[in-house]
Design a protein around this motif. Structure first.
Motif, PDB file in Angstrom:
ATOM      1  N   HIS A  73      39.147  45.885  36.249  1.00  0.00           N
ATOM      2  CA  HIS A  73      39.291  44.552  36.835  1.00  0.00           C
ATOM      3  C   HIS A  73      37.936  43.991  37.269  1.00  0.00           C
ATOM      4  O   HIS A  73      37.656  42.817  37.095  1.00  0.00           O
ATOM      5  CB  HIS A  73      40.242  44.580  38.018  1.00  0.00           C
ATOM      6  CG  HIS A  73      40.564  43.212  38.536  1.00  0.00           C
ATOM      7  ND1 HIS A  73      41.461  42.372  37.902  1.00  0.00           N
ATOM      8  CD2 HIS A  73      40.062  42.514  39.580  1.00  0.00           C
ATOM      9  CE1 HIS A  73      41.512  41.221  38.555  1.00  0.00           C
ATOM     10  NE2 HIS A  73      40.675  41.269  39.580  1.00  0.00           N
ATOM     11  N   ARG A  74      37.106  44.875  37.820  1.00  0.00           N
ATOM     12  CA  ARG A  74      35.803  44.426  38.313  1.00  0.00           C
ATOM     13  C   ARG A  74      34.856  44.096  37.153  1.00  0.00           C
ATOM     14  O   ARG A  74      33.984  43.250  37.266  1.00  0.00           O
ATOM     15  CB  ARG A  74      35.202  45.527  39.198  1.00  0.00           C
ATOM     16  CG  ARG A  74      33.838  45.182  39.708  1.00  0.00           C
ATOM     17  CD  ARG A  74      33.459  45.931  40.958  1.00  0.00           C
ATOM     18  NE  ARG A  74      32.012  45.806  41.169  1.00  0.00           N
ATOM     19  CZ  ARG A  74      31.385  44.653  41.425  1.00  0.00           C
ATOM     20  NH1 ARG A  74      32.074  43.538  41.536  1.00  0.00           N
ATOM     21  NH2 ARG A  74      30.079  44.615  41.578  1.00  0.00           N
ATOM     22  N   THR A  77      36.330  39.499  33.096  1.00  0.00           N
ATOM     23  CA  THR A  77      36.549  38.171  33.681  1.00  0.00           C
ATOM     24  C   THR A  77      38.024  37.806  33.750  1.00  0.00           C
ATOM     25  O   THR A  77      38.414  36.950  34.522  1.00  0.00           O
ATOM     26  CB  THR A  77      35.820  37.088  32.872  1.00  0.00           C
ATOM     27  OG1 THR A  77      36.349  37.082  31.538  1.00  0.00           O
ATOM     28  CG2 THR A  77      34.316  37.341  32.818  1.00  0.00           C
ATOM     29  N   ASN A  79      42.221  38.648  34.195  1.00  0.00           N
ATOM     30  CA  ASN A  79      42.927  39.300  35.287  1.00  0.00           C
ATOM     31  C   ASN A  79      43.607  40.593  34.843  1.00  0.00           C
ATOM     32  O   ASN A  79      44.749  40.584  34.391  1.00  0.00           O
ATOM     33  CB  ASN A  79      43.959  38.320  35.859  1.00  0.00           C
ATOM     34  CG  ASN A  79      44.591  38.829  37.142  1.00  0.00           C
ATOM     35  OD1 ASN A  79      44.297  39.951  37.574  1.00  0.00           O
ATOM     36  ND2 ASN A  79      45.434  38.021  37.732  1.00  0.00           N
ATOM     37  N   THR A  91      39.471  39.357  26.829  1.00  0.00           N
ATOM     38  CA  THR A  91      38.614  39.065  27.977  1.00  0.00           C
ATOM     39  C   THR A  91      37.138  39.052  27.585  1.00  0.00           C
ATOM     40  O   THR A  91      36.764  39.515  26.503  1.00  0.00           O
ATOM     41  CB  THR A  91      38.826  40.111  29.100  1.00  0.00           C
ATOM     42  OG1 THR A  91      38.064  39.736  30.252  1.00  0.00           O
ATOM     43  CG2 THR A  91      38.381  41.501  28.656  1.00  0.00           C
ATOM     44  N   ASP A 273      37.428  39.442  42.705  1.00  0.00           N
ATOM     45  CA  ASP A 273      36.024  39.587  42.338  1.00  0.00           C
ATOM     46  C   ASP A 273      35.866  40.276  40.982  1.00  0.00           C
ATOM     47  O   ASP A 273      36.587  41.200  40.650  1.00  0.00           O
ATOM     48  CB  ASP A 273      35.286  40.379  43.413  1.00  0.00           C
ATOM     49  CG  ASP A 273      33.785  40.139  43.311  1.00  0.00           C
ATOM     50  OD1 ASP A 273      33.395  39.103  42.728  1.00  0.00           O
ATOM     51  OD2 ASP A 273      33.017  40.996  43.779  1.00  0.00           O
ATOM     52  N   PHE A 274      34.935  39.757  40.207  1.00  0.00           N
ATOM     53  CA  PHE A 274      34.531  40.452  38.979  1.00  0.00           C
ATOM     54  C   PHE A 274      33.049  40.179  38.783  1.00  0.00           C
ATOM     55  O   PHE A 274      32.506  39.222  39.358  1.00  0.00           O
ATOM     56  CB  PHE A 274      35.343  39.963  37.770  1.00  0.00           C
ATOM     57  CG  PHE A 274      35.249  38.487  37.512  1.00  0.00           C
ATOM     58  CD1 PHE A 274      34.188  37.944  36.782  1.00  0.00           C
ATOM     59  CD2 PHE A 274      36.227  37.620  37.996  1.00  0.00           C
ATOM     60  CE1 PHE A 274      34.102  36.577  36.533  1.00  0.00           C
ATOM     61  CE2 PHE A 274      36.137  36.249  37.747  1.00  0.00           C
ATOM     62  CZ  PHE A 274      35.086  35.727  37.026  1.00  0.00           C
ATOM     63  N   ARG A 277      31.119  36.593  38.609  1.00  0.00           N
ATOM     64  CA  ARG A 277      31.948  35.523  39.173  1.00  0.00           C
ATOM     65  C   ARG A 277      31.109  34.477  39.917  1.00  0.00           C
ATOM     66  O   ARG A 277      31.293  33.274  39.706  1.00  0.00           O
ATOM     67  CB  ARG A 277      33.000  36.113  40.119  1.00  0.00           C
ATOM     68  CG  ARG A 277      33.966  35.091  40.699  1.00  0.00           C
ATOM     69  CD  ARG A 277      35.119  35.782  41.427  1.00  0.00           C
ATOM     70  NE  ARG A 277      36.085  34.824  41.946  1.00  0.00           N
ATOM     71  CZ  ARG A 277      36.031  34.304  43.179  1.00  0.00           C
ATOM     72  NH1 ARG A 277      35.047  34.652  43.987  1.00  0.00           N
ATOM     73  NH2 ARG A 277      36.951  33.447  43.579  1.00  0.00           N
TER      74      ARG A 277
END
Lengths: 372, 129
Positions: A73-74, A77, A79, A91, A273-274, A277
């Motif tokens: 997830h981090r 970009t 979800n 992604t 957060d990624f 971001r």
């Protein structure tokens, strides 16, 4: 899948390609088939019936453990948190500054088990980048690229063909667009994913590298009477260009960001957060200066990667991909233009061999099913 | 692979058919097969001057752009306009309907420097070996 020939790697299907008369070329460090009978024939087979591609050169990384979901997830970009089991997600992966490290698909294979499928040319770079962000995560992160074979069966008759090599048919209807499940085509253990890079219905089939030749032959045998043809990277490129699917290294790279390159839809600012971001938020606030658009030629000529785009006679952008579209019978291109000229219908010019040639920005995808 | 006798060939894989002082020019069967599906041909206008061993246009396959080299010098007398709409003739019929230019030669002796069919065949086999 790493028998070196000089410095080039080969997939487990190398001999199958050579037997089938493929023309082999270097691509992303691999010796890959660019075409068998001919690019246009192969392209048309995929649009009208089905085509089979070897894309085993692509990279697969698996993350497993309680920290696997948070780790991905981090990095991505899109979800990853909302990704259900058996679901696939497209992604981008960015640097802190917002530049694109790679574009990829993410699979949730189990409760705590994920797979990322990355571009062949980026395997090492991605592995380093992702590994460097593993700190503290409770997970096992593995590069399984070498042991994984990957075939793409693409085209309207794909389901029928795949079904024919699964005893009982495999209930492929249950595998909907952008989902994946295990099946046993040709007696092999295969992750069957309803995804692709052509704009057609079809599947990407992940298997043990050693099983790939058997799976390929069984599919070709089952599909021969249904118009299935082996397809190379040439057709893969014309098919994806007609859909304006970005190709890493051509249309997107670390100097481009997802917002300007048409990948804004895979950037989920609200999802938490990624990496990248903040930079992308700032870019969005400031407004974009350029955009990746699709255009078609008005004058004669084929736009090619790297050709300058002229705005009012002056250099103002660049062509990132271009080809004669086999489905549309016209020259099409993808490139960065200033925001002022990014709207559908905008007039631009492409410098082809030193001559300015008229083109216009058009709606994409260039190709839409049923409109050809 | 075809190597029609009676034609002259350049090392850049163009063929020449002599019609008096005029040279009919196209690319060879070997060249079209190496290129793959031809989707675009760009040729000079009639009246343009071409010079032996210099580029006179381009031929593009789906994947690649290749320069065309004039086998002889002279003035372009006629251009195969059909290739604008049907570039695939270069693949299907390289020695007949896929012809590209008629060149009014300025120096007919340049033809002596070209290869005959057997020599060209040997050249191709050596080059692709």
């Amino acid at each position: 899948m790493s028998e070196p020939s000089g410095s080039l790697l080969r997939t487990s299907l190398y001999d199958v390609h050579v037997e089938a008369g493929a023309k082999m070329v270097p691509f992303a460090g691999y010796e890959m088939p660019v075409q068998y009978a001919g690019v246009i024939d192969e392209h048309n087979a995929v649009r009208g019936a089905a085509g089979l591609f070897d894309v085993s050169h692509m990279g697969e990384f698996e993350a497993e453990g309680p920290g696997a979901g948070a780790f991905f997830h981090r990095l991505f970009t899109n979800n990853v948190k909302k990704l259900g089991e058996g679901v696939v997600l497209y992604t981008a992966m960015c640097r802190e500054e917002g530049g694109i490290v790679d574009d990829l698909t993410v699979y949730r294979l189990g409760t705590e088990r994920y797979m990322a499928v990355v571009n062949a040319a980026n395997i090492e770079k991605d592995w380093e980048w992702m590994s460097s962000h593993k700190e503290g995560g409770d997970l096992n992160f593995r590069n399984v690229s070498g042991e994984t074979g990957l075939l793409a069966l693409q085209g309207p008759r794909s389901e029928e063909i795949l079904s024919a090599v699964i005893s009982g048919g495999g209930e492929l209807g249950a595998i909907t667009y952008y989902t994946a499940a295990m099946r046993n085509p040709a007696g092999c253990e295969v992750l069957v994913s309803r995804t692709g890079y052509t704009g057609e219905d079809g599947f990407e089939l992940y298997c043990a590298a050693g099983d790939a030749p058997h799976l390929w032959r069984e599919l070709m045998a089952a599909g021969a009477s249904k118009g299935l043809k082996p397809c190379g990277l040439g057709a893969r490129d014309t098919l994806r260009t007609e859909m304006k699917f970005a190709l890493y290294g051509n249309d997107i790279d670390e100097t481009t960001n997802p917002l300007e390159s048409g990948l804004g839809w895979v950037v989920k600012f609200k999802a938490g957060d990624f990496i990248g971001r903040d930079a992308l938020m700032a870019l969005r606030e400031k407004g974009l200066s350029r955009k990746l658009v699709g255009f078609e030629m008005v004058d004669r000529g084929i736009p090619r990667h790297g050709a300058p785009i002229l705005i009012d006679g002056k250099p103002g952008g660049v062509v990132t991909s271009g080809t004669m579209s086999p489905s549309l019978g016209k020259a099409i291109g993808i490139g960065y233009v200033p925001i002022s000229h990014s709207k559908e219908g905008s007039h631009i010019e492409v410098d082809i061999r030193g001559k300015a040639r008229a083109a216009k920005v058009v709606k994409t995808p260039f190709y839409r099913k049923g409109e050809d | 692979m075809e190597y029609p006798a009676g034609l002259k060939y350049s090392r850049e894989h163009e063929w020449v058919k002599l019609e008096g002082s005029v040279a009919l020019v196209g690319i060879t069967d070997f060249a079209q097969s190496e290129l793959g599906d031809v989707v675009y041909v760009e040729l000079p206008e009639a009246g343009a001057e071409v010079e032996a061993n210099n580029t006179f246009g381009v031929v593009e396959s789906v994947k690649a752009v290749s320069d065309l080299y004039a086998p002889v010098s002279g003035t372009v007398a006629e251009v195969n306009q059909q290739l604008n709409d049907e570039p695939e003739l270069v693949n299907s019929d390289p020695f007949e309907d896929g012809w590209m230019l008629r060149i009014e030669m300025s120096d007919a002796s340049e033809v002596d420097g070209l290869l005959d069919a057997d020599e060209y065949k040997a050249f191709v086999e050596e080059e692709s070996a």
